[in-house]
Structure formats: structure tokens, C-alpha cells
Design a protein around this motif. Structure first.
Motif, PDB file in Angstrom:
ATOM      1  N   HIS A 141       0.833  -1.208   0.000  1.00  0.00           N
ATOM      2  CA  HIS A 141       0.000   0.000   0.000  1.00  0.00           C
ATOM      3  C   HIS A 141       0.867   1.258   0.000  1.00  0.00           C
ATOM      4  N   GLU A 142       1.910   1.266   0.824  1.00  0.00           N
ATOM      5  CA  GLU A 142       2.811   2.422   0.864  1.00  0.00           C
ATOM      6  C   GLU A 142       3.521   2.629  -0.466  1.00  0.00           C
ATOM      7  N   ALA A 143       3.710   1.538  -1.220  1.00  0.00           N
ATOM      8  CA  ALA A 143       4.363   1.629  -2.529  1.00  0.00           C
ATOM      9  C   ALA A 143       3.360   1.887  -3.649  1.00  0.00           C
ATOM     10  N   GLY A 144       2.083   2.065  -3.315  1.00  0.00           N
ATOM     11  CA  GLY A 144       1.061   2.335  -4.325  1.00  0.00           C
ATOM     12  C   GLY A 144       0.601   1.110  -5.089  1.00  0.00           C
ATOM     13  N   ILE A 145       0.761  -0.080  -4.511  1.00  0.00           N
ATOM     14  CA  ILE A 145       0.377  -1.320  -5.180  1.00  0.00           C
ATOM     15  C   ILE A 145      -0.899  -1.854  -4.533  1.00  0.00           C
ATOM     16  N   ASP A 146      -1.928  -2.025  -5.321  1.00  0.00           N
ATOM     17  CA  ASP A 146      -3.230  -2.455  -4.827  1.00  0.00           C
ATOM     18  C   ASP A 146      -3.157  -3.910  -4.373  1.00  0.00           C
ATOM     19  N   ASN A 147      -3.802  -4.217  -3.238  1.00  0.00           N
ATOM     20  CA  ASN A 147      -3.779  -5.587  -2.726  1.00  0.00           C
ATOM     21  C   ASN A 147      -5.040  -5.886  -1.939  1.00  0.00           C
ATOM     22  N   VAL A 148      -5.375  -7.157  -1.880  1.00  0.00           N
ATOM     23  CA  VAL A 148      -6.520  -7.664  -1.134  1.00  0.00           C
ATOM     24  C   VAL A 148      -6.037  -8.848  -0.302  1.00  0.00           C
ATOM     25  N   ILE A 149      -6.520  -8.962   0.939  1.00  0.00           N
ATOM     26  CA  ILE A 149      -6.152 -10.079   1.809  1.00  0.00           C
ATOM     27  C   ILE A 149      -7.357 -10.988   2.014  1.00  0.00           C
ATOM     28  N   VAL A 150      -7.105 -12.295   1.939  1.00  0.00           N
ATOM     29  CA  VAL A 150      -8.130 -13.308   2.167  1.00  0.00           C
ATOM     30  C   VAL A 150      -7.678 -14.167   3.344  1.00  0.00           C
ATOM     31  N   GLU A 151      -8.518 -14.255   4.384  1.00  0.00           N
ATOM     32  CA  GLU A 151      -8.168 -14.987   5.607  1.00  0.00           C
ATOM     33  C   GLU A 151      -9.310 -15.931   5.982  1.00  0.00           C
ATOM     34  N   ARG A 152      -8.987 -17.192   6.227  1.00  0.00           N
ATOM     35  CA  ARG A 152     -10.041 -18.170   6.518  1.00  0.00           C
ATOM     36  C   ARG A 152     -10.609 -18.049   7.931  1.00  0.00           C
ATOM     37  N   GLN A 153      -9.856 -17.433   8.855  1.00  0.00           N
ATOM     38  CA  GLN A 153     -10.326 -17.280  10.223  1.00  0.00           C
ATOM     39  C   GLN A 153     -10.917 -15.884  10.435  1.00  0.00           C
ATOM     40  N   SER A 154     -11.503 -15.687  11.608  1.00  0.00           N
ATOM     41  CA  SER A 154     -12.012 -14.364  11.962  1.00  0.00           C
ATOM     42  C   SER A 154     -10.876 -13.475  12.447  1.00  0.00           C
ATOM     43  N   ALA A 155     -11.115 -12.176  12.458  1.00  0.00           N
ATOM     44  CA  ALA A 155     -10.105 -11.240  12.962  1.00  0.00           C
ATOM     45  C   ALA A 155      -9.815 -11.506  14.433  1.00  0.00           C
ATOM     46  N   ASP A 156     -10.849 -11.817  15.210  1.00  0.00           N
ATOM     47  CA  ASP A 156     -10.650 -12.092  16.633  1.00  0.00           C
ATOM     48  C   ASP A 156      -9.790 -13.330  16.838  1.00  0.00           C
ATOM     49  N   TYR A 157      -9.992 -14.346  16.009  1.00  0.00           N
ATOM     50  CA  TYR A 157      -9.180 -15.560  16.122  1.00  0.00           C
ATOM     51  C   TYR A 157      -7.712 -15.244  15.839  1.00  0.00           C
ATOM     52  N   VAL A 158      -7.464 -14.478  14.785  1.00  0.00           N
ATOM     53  CA  VAL A 158      -6.085 -14.124  14.435  1.00  0.00           C
ATOM     54  C   VAL A 158      -5.435 -13.366  15.587  1.00  0.00           C
ATOM     55  N   LEU A 159      -6.154 -12.430  16.183  1.00  0.00           N
ATOM     56  CA  LEU A 159      -5.608 -11.654  17.293  1.00  0.00           C
ATOM     57  C   LEU A 159      -5.419 -12.479  18.553  1.00  0.00           C
ATOM     58  N   GLY A 160      -6.177 -13.558  18.676  1.00  0.00           N
ATOM     59  CA  GLY A 160      -6.108 -14.365  19.889  1.00  0.00           C
ATOM     60  C   GLY A 160      -4.946 -15.327  19.926  1.00  0.00           C
ATOM     61  N   ARG A 161      -4.216 -15.467  18.825  1.00  0.00           N
ATOM     62  CA  ARG A 161      -3.095 -16.405  18.798  1.00  0.00           C
ATOM     63  C   ARG A 161      -1.912 -15.823  19.568  1.00  0.00           C
ATOM     64  N   ILE A 162      -1.397 -16.580  20.532  1.00  0.00           N
ATOM     65  CA  ILE A 162      -0.265 -16.140  21.345  1.00  0.00           C
ATOM     66  C   ILE A 162       1.019 -16.587  20.667  1.00  0.00           C
ATOM     67  N   ARG A 163       1.852 -15.638  20.335  1.00  0.00           N
ATOM     68  CA  ARG A 163       3.091 -15.954  19.633  1.00  0.00           C
ATOM     69  C   ARG A 163       4.246 -15.175  20.254  1.00  0.00           C
ATOM     70  N   ALA A 164       5.385 -15.271  19.588  1.00  0.00           N
ATOM     71  CA  ALA A 164       6.625 -14.696  20.109  1.00  0.00           C
ATOM     72  C   ALA A 164       6.600 -13.168  20.078  1.00  0.00           C
ATOM     73  N   GLY A 165       7.654 -12.576  20.612  1.00  0.00           N
ATOM     74  CA  GLY A 165       7.669 -11.130  20.677  1.00  0.00           C
ATOM     75  C   GLY A 165       9.046 -10.502  20.697  1.00  0.00           C
ATOM     76  N   VAL A 166      10.044 -11.144  20.079  1.00  0.00           N
ATOM     77  CA  VAL A 166      11.388 -10.569  19.996  1.00  0.00           C
ATOM     78  C   VAL A 166      11.610 -10.133  18.552  1.00  0.00           C
ATOM     79  N   LEU A 167      11.718  -8.831  18.326  1.00  0.00           N
ATOM     80  CA  LEU A 167      11.808  -8.276  16.980  1.00  0.00           C
ATOM     81  C   LEU A 167      13.231  -7.835  16.670  1.00  0.00           C
ATOM     82  N   GLU A 168      13.751  -8.308  15.543  1.00  0.00           N
ATOM     83  CA  GLU A 168      15.051  -7.855  15.064  1.00  0.00           C
ATOM     84  C   GLU A 168      14.945  -6.414  14.558  1.00  0.00           C
ATOM     85  N   GLN A 169      16.094  -5.777  14.387  1.00  0.00           N
ATOM     86  CA  GLN A 169      16.103  -4.422  13.851  1.00  0.00           C
ATOM     87  C   GLN A 169      15.540  -4.392  12.438  1.00  0.00           C
ATOM     88  N   VAL A 170      15.796  -5.439  11.653  1.00  0.00           N
ATOM     89  CA  VAL A 170      15.236  -5.507  10.302  1.00  0.00           C
ATOM     90  C   VAL A 170      13.717  -5.439  10.356  1.00  0.00           C
TER      91      VAL A 170
END
Length: 393
Positions: A22-51
Motif C-alpha cells: 500500500h505504501e508503494a502504491g500497489i493495490d492488494n486484497v487479503i483473504v483470511e479463513r479465520q475471523s479477525a478475533d481468532y487471528v488476534l487471539g493467537r499467542i506468539r513470540a515477541g522478539v523483533l530484530e532491527q530488520v
């Protein structure tokens, strides 16, 4: 419906790719089989590299991560009852990692996508990828009983290990590499202050343990358990007792316990699928590779993949040249295999293996002793932990 890039999966990889495009001006659409709440409810890692932090900044979704994330300049290795600090910042010319939960990254990306008015189809059923061996691929799915089709130039498969993207590739076109480890991680999330302001990786005769955190008031702890262990067998009290005996005396005294918010067992595996491109279909993140969580590389590898892919697509649409897209798979896999090697090595170093016995434990302790006292070995660990830089196209 017509778009330039159809993204399969609304986890952090797919959402970050969508925002970068989107920031590069390229149109895109996302398709997700789960609900937004389900995606947010997944507990995952949290150590972010500088990249990864740099890519969030490029996508203009880094404000909260910068304000609330916890910069970490080091990690601690615990073995033979004593802790030894690895100075990440000092050994890597000022690089560091940031502790900021994957759930929060996902939340920030979802909010940015919604604010930009970009299309995301949640609860998509019967997702199918067609004609990605041609210049006119399409994605079919059903949402709320309505059949939909997205015509596009490219498909980005960011839908995880069990997603439809890699499963849509003919098996003969894939080379799969996999190692399954004979143990898992029993993890507990609790609203208690961390036992230390930096992560503690513990090698003990009883098995591995990790003391991590999501914030200054929420902690994430893990202990190694057999691969066939069941979470139902572990009460909160049993978990805290087992963690306590795997820590050094100072950490035991500082450990604050409390009721678990989430408790689960994660199996460990190393996995790579090659190549990552099949005509107009590109695989990224867990759809293409899995690493054991010991080295904190999963989310960071996914971010690097979509960083490469967004850049390659930007070059394609700006210059009408496929050269960068042609290099996507090779560039990603060079970085992926280095991260796979590091994650395998760190896992092998820190965990108790059932077939190595006391000899194996002594070998690990000897290597750890060398590691913490050798500037060269410590630097190699630090460089890999903070993350290798992205190559240019």
C-alpha cells in the motif's frame, strides 16, 4: 474483483506485506479463513530484530512498537547454576532487539489497514488458488455463503504451515526438508513482572527453560517437556515449581508467580520448502519455513520474506522488469537457511536430548563455557541473534 496482489493469510506476514505494498502504491486484497478475533487471539513470540522494526517503520506502523516496546541490549545464558550475559549491543556495533508481542504487531497492522480502507476478507471458506502457472491467476472463496473471485497479477501465500498456498503447489515441484525434535515447550503467560529485565536461556540437567516477557507487567515462561506431554497434566503450581528448580538462586528469589492467562505446549520442528516461487505464486513466512522458537526467528524471517517480496513487486511495477521477482526465492532461502542453522544450533545447545545422556550434558556445558568466554564465539551468537541484514536485489 480485480487487484494487483492477492494475499492469502491475515497474520503478521500477510498484513505487513499488504501495508508495505500500500505504501508503494500497489493495490492488494487479503483473504483470511479465520475471523479477525481468532487471528488476534493467537499467542506468539515477541522478539523483533532491527530488520523487522525497520520494515514496520517503512510500513508506517511502528509508533506503538517504538513507544511501548522494550529494547534489549543483551541476553543471559544460564548453565551450571550461573548466568552469563551476552552483550548484543556491544558485540554487534550497536544493534539490539525489541521485545514487543506479535499480537500487538498484528493489532497495529490491522488498525492501519482498516484506517486505509483496504480490503480484507475474513471468514473466507473454501479458498482455492487457480492458474498461478500463468499470467492470470485468481483466487476463489466463499464468504457468508457468497462465492467470490479475485483476479490478480500475483498471489502471495502468507497463510502459514497448514495453509492452502503451499498445499496448492504440485508435490513434484517442491523439495521439503524437515527435522522434528523429541520435545516441546510448555509455555505460560501470566500478569506478573519478569524475573529479569533481559531474557534468560537456561540449560539444566532437567531440561531447557526460558524466561521472557511481553511487557514490564506481563511475563512469558517456558520449560522443556517430552514431545508427547499433555498440557492438562500441568497445574499452574506444577509449572511454577518446575520452572523454579531450573533457575539460579537469584532468579528463584525474584520469581513472582500468579494464575496463568494462557498455557499451551508447542512442538518444535525445523522445516523448509524450496523453492518459494511457482509462476505467479510466492510463498512467505510459515507457509515456506518453520524454525524452533529458541532463536526467536519465526516472525522475523516472515518479515524479511515480505520485505524482499514487497521490494521485488515495487521494482516490477515501476520498471516493468521481472528481474527482482526472479531472485526472490534465492535471496530469501539464503537468509532462511542461515536462520535455520542458527535456530537448530541454539536448540541443540540448550536442550536436554533423551539419547545423549550425561555425556551430552557435559558436552553442552563445555561448549557453553567456551561460548561465553570466547569473544569470537560470543560475537557469532550475538550477530545471529540480533538478525542478519537484508541483501539488496
Amino acid at each position: 474483483m480485480r487487484t494487483q496482489v492477492a494475499i492469502i493469510g491475515a497474520g503478521p506476514a500477510g498484513l505487513l506485506l499488504g501495508q508495505l505494498l500500500h505504501e508503494a502504491g500497489i493495490d492488494n486484497v487479503i483473504v483470511e479463513r479465520q475471523s479477525a478475533d481468532y487471528v488476534l487471539g493467537r499467542i506468539r513470540a515477541g522478539v523483533l530484530e532491527q530488520v523487522t522494526m525497520d520494515l514496520l517503520a517503512q510500513a508506517r506502523v511502528d509508533a506503538r512498537a517504538q513507544a511501548e516496546g522494550l529494547p534489549h541490549d543483551g541476553i543471559e545464558l544460564l548453565f551450571q547454576g550461573a548466568r552469563h550475559r551476552i552483550d548484543l549491543h556491544g558485540l554487534t556495533d550497536g544493534r539490539r532487539v525489541t521485545v514487543y508481542g506479535q499480537t500487538e504487531v498484528t493489532r497495529d497492522l490491522m488498525a492501519a489497514r482498516e484506517a486505509a480502507g483496504l480490503h480484507t476478507f475474513y471468514n473466507a471458506d473454501r479458498v482455492a488458488l487457480h492458474d498461478f502457472d500463468s499470467a492470470q491467476p485468481r483466487v476463489d472463496f466463499v464468504q457468508d455463503g457468497v462465492a467470490r473471485t479475485i483476479d490478480c497479477d500475483f498471489i502471495a501465500g502468507c497463510d502459514g504451515f497448514h495453509g492452502v498456498s503451499r498445499a496448492s503447489v504440485p508435490p513434484a515441484a517442491l523439495q521439503l526438508y524437515e527435522k522434528v525434535y523429541p520435545f516441546g515447550w510448555l509455555g505460560v503467560l501470566a500478569d506478573v513482572p519478569p524475573v529479569s529485565h533481559e531474557l534468560i536461556y537456561a540449560n539444566t540437567a532437567r531440561g531447557f527453560a526460558l524466561c521472557s516477557m511481553r511487557s514490564t507487567t506481563r511475563s512469558r515462561y517456558y520449560v522443556q517437556v517430552p514431545v508427547d506431554e499433555r498440557v492438562e497434566r500441568w497445574s499452574d503450581e506444577a509449572f511454577w515449581n518446575e520452572l523454579r528448580v531450573r533457575l539460579d538462586s537469584e532468579a528463584r528469589e525474584r520469581l513472582v508467580t500468579g494464575p496463568s492467562l494462557e498455557k499451551s505446549i508447542a512442538p518444535l520442528r525445523s522445516f523448509v520448502a524450496e523453492p518459494l516461487r511457482f509462476g505467479s505464486l510466492f510463498l512467505a513466512g510459515d507457509a515456506a519455513h518453520i524454525v524452533p522458537p529458541t532463536g526467536a526467528k519465526g516472525l522475523n524471517l516472515a518479515a524479511a520474506d515480505v520485505g524482499y517480496l514487497s521490494r521485488a513487486l515495487e521494482i516490477f511495477y515501476r520498471e516493468r522488469s521481472p528481474s527482482a521477482l526472479d531472485r526472490y526465492s534465492d535471496l530469501c532461502l539464503r537468509r532462511v537457511w542461515k536462520a535455520e542453522r542458527f535456530s537448530w544450533w541454539f536448540t541443540s545447545l540448550m536442550h536436554r536430548f533423551p539419547d545423549t545422556g550425561e555425556f551430552g550434558q557435559k558436552i553442552q556445558e563445555a561448549e557453553l563455557d567456551y561460548l561465553v568466554h570466547s569473544p569470537a564465539a560470543s560475537t557469532a551468537l550475538a550477530e545471529n541473534y540480533v538478525g542478519l541484514p537484508l541483501e539488496d536485489f
